[in-house]
Design an enzyme around this catalytic site. Structure first.
Site, mmCIF file in Angstrom:
data_model
loop_
_atom_site.group_PDB
_atom_site.id
_atom_site.type_symbol
_atom_site.label_atom_id
_atom_site.label_comp_id
_atom_site.label_asym_id
_atom_site.label_seq_id
_atom_site.Cartn_x
_atom_site.Cartn_y
_atom_site.Cartn_z
ATOM 1 N N ASP A 1 0.700 -7.233 -6.341
ATOM 2 C CA ASP A 1 0.758 -7.702 -4.959
ATOM 3 C C ASP A 1 -0.617 -8.085 -4.415
ATOM 4 O O ASP A 1 -1.650 -7.793 -5.017
ATOM 5 C CB ASP A 1 1.418 -6.640 -4.064
ATOM 6 C CG ASP A 1 1.017 -5.212 -4.446
ATOM 7 O OD1 ASP A 1 -0.049 -5.025 -5.066
ATOM 8 O OD2 ASP A 1 1.769 -4.293 -4.126
ATOM 9 N N ASN B 1 7.015 6.251 0.888
ATOM 10 C CA ASN B 1 8.374 5.896 1.324
ATOM 11 C C ASN B 1 9.222 5.375 0.163
ATOM 12 O O ASN B 1 10.297 4.828 0.368
ATOM 13 C CB ASN B 1 8.310 4.849 2.444
ATOM 14 C CG ASN B 1 7.669 3.541 1.986
ATOM 15 O OD1 ASN B 1 7.284 3.398 0.824
ATOM 16 N ND2 ASN B 1 7.547 2.587 2.892
ATOM 17 N N HIS C 1 8.310 2.947 -2.008
ATOM 18 C CA HIS C 1 8.129 1.547 -2.409
ATOM 19 C C HIS C 1 7.443 1.446 -3.769
ATOM 20 O O HIS C 1 6.690 2.319 -4.187
ATOM 21 C CB HIS C 1 7.412 0.712 -1.325
ATOM 22 C CG HIS C 1 5.936 0.956 -1.161
ATOM 23 N ND1 HIS C 1 5.296 0.846 0.056
ATOM 24 C CD2 HIS C 1 4.954 1.279 -2.043
ATOM 25 C CE1 HIS C 1 4.015 1.088 -0.108
ATOM 26 N NE2 HIS C 1 3.778 1.351 -1.370
ATOM 27 N N GLU D 1 9.429 -2.666 0.108
ATOM 28 C CA GLU D 1 9.659 -1.566 1.030
ATOM 29 C C GLU D 1 11.150 -1.211 1.055
ATOM 30 O O GLU D 1 11.990 -1.988 0.584
ATOM 31 C CB GLU D 1 9.209 -1.989 2.441
ATOM 32 C CG GLU D 1 7.728 -2.379 2.537
ATOM 33 C CD GLU D 1 6.772 -1.183 2.541
ATOM 34 O OE1 GLU D 1 7.091 -0.151 1.904
ATOM 35 O OE2 GLU D 1 5.698 -1.291 3.158
HETATM 36 C C1 F6R Z 1 -0.441 -1.423 -4.984
HETATM 37 C C2 F6R Z 1 0.982 -1.167 -4.855
HETATM 38 C C3 F6R Z 1 1.505 -0.025 -4.065
HETATM 39 C C4 F6R Z 1 0.768 1.283 -4.330
HETATM 40 C C5 F6R Z 1 1.349 2.410 -3.487
HETATM 41 C C6 F6R Z 1 0.593 3.711 -3.681
HETATM 42 O O1 F6R Z 1 -0.674 -2.549 -5.826
HETATM 43 O O2 F6R Z 1 1.733 -1.924 -5.397
HETATM 44 O O3 F6R Z 1 2.878 0.131 -4.349
HETATM 45 O O4 F6R Z 1 0.886 1.599 -5.692
HETATM 46 O O5 F6R Z 1 1.315 2.047 -2.142
HETATM 47 O O6 F6R Z 1 -0.702 3.546 -3.184
HETATM 48 P P1 F6R Z 1 -1.785 4.718 -3.311
HETATM 49 O O7 F6R Z 1 -2.058 4.879 -4.748
HETATM 50 O O8 F6R Z 1 -2.980 4.210 -2.546
HETATM 51 O O9 F6R Z 1 -1.147 5.927 -2.718
#
Ligand code: F6R
Length: 261
Positions: free
Chosen positions: A66, A135, A137, A142
């Site tokens: 992303d 959450n 995702h 989401e």
């Molecule tokens: C980032 C992504 C997100 C993160 C997730 C966890 O490329 O795709 O899904 O993996 O938000 O983020 P952290 O590791 O910062 O808790």
């Protein structure tokens, strides 16, 4: 789903990086799916060390999950910048082979579709690395995301914007839109490795592994993948009901490597 529980976040990152390194050594020209976020920083540190010890990225290609809409690659909070800083600038990956969605595209909707098509042409992704949102995702899919979605522009939840605001300055507005690989796109990877650490991920990890298959927890789609490995630390595993069984399976695997599932 294989569930590997390690005593702490450092050991979990070791295991995750070792799986990526082994995959890359076995198939040096593979397409690697990559993730960003705090959880992945120790993984990339280990991959940088592995590169110094001889691991080459020269023949692989990479596709990140992303990117924020509206941030150019040189913005310090863009995921392109994150990847340059944590991995790409330190290893021998070919710059033209390290792909992220174009967050600065004039037409983000078209850019997302083009990104999906590019993955289709260069794929399948051999190993897709995933983090987990608190959450549930994956990527920026989401809750309520279609479980068969393709790469597209997605509105971030307030919770995700808040979680990510820690990386932005007090006078900056964190982006509310992203281009994310779709869940259907992610599921086409031959193999998926998800890493989640810390107490804040425990509820989402339990919903992903033991909850119903539901768009309310997008990561629960991994229950439908035939080669998904989830790596957790003790804190992220705290809410699992079948914890004893997962440990038992890993014990059997260690006795007969690769045989027990
Ligand atoms: C980032 C992504 C997100 C993160 C997730 C966890 O490329 O795709 O899904 O993996 O938000 O983020 P952290 O590791 O910062 O808790």
């Amino acid at each position: 789903m294989r569930i590997v529980i390690k005593p702490n976040a450092s050991d979990a990152a070791d295991t995750c990086a070792a799986l990526i390194e082994a995959a890359l050594r076995k198939t040096p020209d593979m397409a690697l799916g990559l993730a960003t976020g705090g959880t992945m920083e120790p993984v990339y540190a280990r991959l940088r060390a592995a590169h110094e010890a001889g691991l080459s990225f020269a023949r692989c290609s990479s596709f990140n999950l992303d990117e924020y809409v509206g941030l150019a690659g040189d913005h310090p909070q863009s995921y392109r910048h994150y990847m340059q800083q944590h991995l790409f600038d330190h290893v021998d990956i070919r710059p033209e082979a390290a792909h992220l969605p174009d967050g600065a595209a004039a037409d983000p909707v078209a850019a997302a579709a083009q990104y999906d098509a590019l993955i289709g042409r260069c794929g399948p992704i051999g190993l897709q690395l995933l983090g987990l949102g608190s959450n549930g995702h994956i990527g920026f899919n989401e809750p309520s995301s279609s479980l068969v979605s393709r790469s597209r522009v997605k509105t971030l939840t307030r919770k995700t914007v808040e979680a990510n605001s820690r990386f932005f300055g007090p006078d900056e507005t964190p982006p509310h839109l992203s281009i994310t690989m779709g869940i259907g796109t992610i599921m086409e990877a031959s193999r998926i490795v998800l890493l989640a650490t810390g107490r804040g991920k425990a509820q989402a990890a339990a919903a992903m592994i033991e909850g119903p298959l539901s768009a309310h927890c997008p990561a629960s789609i991994l229950q439908m993948h035939t080669d998904a490995t989830v790596i957790l630390d003790e804190e992220a595993a705290a809410d699992l009901a079948e914890r004893d069984y997962y440990d038992w399976v890993e014990l059997q695997r260690s006795r007969v490597p690769g045989q027990a599932g």
